[in-house]
Design an enzyme around this catalytic site. Structure first.
Site, mmCIF file in Angstrom:
data_model
loop_
_atom_site.group_PDB
_atom_site.id
_atom_site.type_symbol
_atom_site.label_atom_id
_atom_site.label_comp_id
_atom_site.label_asym_id
_atom_site.label_seq_id
_atom_site.Cartn_x
_atom_site.Cartn_y
_atom_site.Cartn_z
ATOM 1 N N LYS A 126 0.791 -1.162 -0.056
ATOM 2 C CA LYS A 126 -0.043 0.014 -0.095
ATOM 3 C C LYS A 126 0.932 1.196 -0.216
ATOM 4 O O LYS A 126 1.689 1.476 0.800
ATOM 5 C CB LYS A 126 -0.819 -0.168 1.153
HETATM 6 C C1 R5P Z 1 -2.571 4.353 8.528
HETATM 7 O O1 R5P Z 1 -1.675 4.331 8.943
HETATM 8 C C2 R5P Z 1 -3.592 3.513 8.317
HETATM 9 O O2 R5P Z 1 -3.170 2.038 7.567
HETATM 10 C C3 R5P Z 1 -4.677 3.677 7.120
HETATM 11 O O3 R5P Z 1 -5.174 2.575 6.763
HETATM 12 C C4 R5P Z 1 -4.234 4.374 5.992
HETATM 13 O O4 R5P Z 1 -3.900 5.613 6.247
HETATM 14 C C5 R5P Z 1 -5.209 4.584 4.791
HETATM 15 O O5 R5P Z 1 -6.454 5.218 5.116
HETATM 16 P P1 R5P Z 1 -6.469 6.921 4.526
HETATM 17 O O6 R5P Z 1 -7.244 6.672 3.055
HETATM 18 O O7 R5P Z 1 -7.428 7.553 5.522
HETATM 19 O O8 R5P Z 1 -5.437 7.324 4.227
#
Ligand code: R5P
Length: 293
Positions: free
Chosen positions: A203
């Site tokens: 990710k």
């Molecule tokens: C953050 O550490 C988390 O892994 C969240 O899942 C990640 O930031 C993704 O969420 P967002 O789309 O709000 O950035």
């Protein structure tokens, strides 16, 4: 026990039809074992090769985040539209019904809060627990260039090692320190290191310039993190560009659950990810669904 008295002679061998040996649909995943592939196929839609992951794990370091104050009220209505939920075991056990057909990606790293140095994490969930919770992947934060870079990499590699024994994939989540440059060069470095060390998918954030080089140089699938809340059309445009430039979907949180109309927004994101809908058409869909309430 089948009846063994009158066994009929088997005849239907179809010797003229070769058995199909299909390759696995996900980039870099064809040499994995059956269980790994099966779990990945519950995260990524085999029809499109992409996923809409709904990330709601923010509370593990920042408590009751805006939009996640009451996950039972705000997030459960979104679940039918997600391919996968990314969350902590606390929320999984307390809020998500065990009857859910959705695949689960469990946050397994943790140990610090927003009040301290975030890169100082350990593995907070053991392997038995992941099996007990029937998860489809384990998510570990990796802080390339961060203060605890080495420890976070070891967190990831030990998760890969343990997960490989039981057929559970590892998602490496690239975390960027506040004072670090978020550009394609950094994300090529971070994603490639994670893939080289065994992560099954990664990710990472979208960057305007050179995101396609991040995807191209990473030998496993990339899912785009949503990041902080931006206007709905901008978020849909970012998701559209990310998949056009090689991402295998999104792992989006705030841009869905902090939207003015989260149920409409997640359906618009799905249209982009799974149907290649243009940002303008997906935004129209968002507005139509929003009006319908
Ligand atoms: C953050 O550490 C988390 O892994 C969240 O899942 C990640 O930031 C993704 O969420 P967002 O789309 O709000 O950035």
């Amino acid at each position: 026990m089948p009846d063994v008295d009158e066994i009929k002679e088997a005849k239907h061998f179809c010797a003229d039809i070769p058995q199909k040996t299909e390759g696995f649909f996900l980039k870099g995943s064809d040499s994995l074992d059956w269980g790994m592939k099966n779990r990945l196929a519950r995260i990524f839609n085999p029809g499109t090769g992409r996923t809409v992951m709904l990330a709601i794990d923010h509370g593990y370091f920042q408590g009751p985040t805006t939009g996640l104050e009451r996950i039972d009220l705000s997030v459960l209505p979104l679940v039918p539209y997600a391919d996968t939920l990314m969350l902590t075991r606390g929320i999984l056990r307390t809020i998500i019904p065990p009857s859910t057909p959705k695949s689960i990606v469990l946050r397994v790293s943790g140990g610090t809060s927003i009040l301290k140095e975030l890169s100082n994490e350990e593995i907070a969930v053991d392997m038995e627990e992941c099996i007990r919770l029937n998860v489809c992947a384990m998510a570990v934060q990796v802080f390339i260039g961060g203060e605890h870079e080495r420890e976070s990499i070891i967190n990831m590699t030990s998760t890969v090692n343990h997960g490989t024994r039981y057929g559970i994939p590892t998602l490496a989540v690239t975390a960027v320190g506040k004072d670090m440059v978020r550009d394609a060069r950094y994300f090529r470095l971070a994603t490639r290191i994670c893939a080289e060390l065994g992560a099954h998918y990664i990710k990472t954030y979208y960057v305007e310039k050179g995101f396609e080089t991040v995807c191209a140089s990473c030998p496993v699938p990339i899912v785009m993190a949503g990041g902080k809340k931006i206007a709905e059309l901008d978020a849909l445009t970012m998701a559209y560009r990310a998949v056009e430039e090689g991402a295998a979907g999104v792992d989006m949180g705030r841009n869905i659950f902090q939207s003015e109309a989260p149920i409409a927004m997640i359906q618009a994101v799905r249209a982009v990810v799974h149907r290649n809908e243009s940002p303008a058409k997906a935004y129209d869909l968002y507005q139509t669904l929003k009006k319908q309430g």
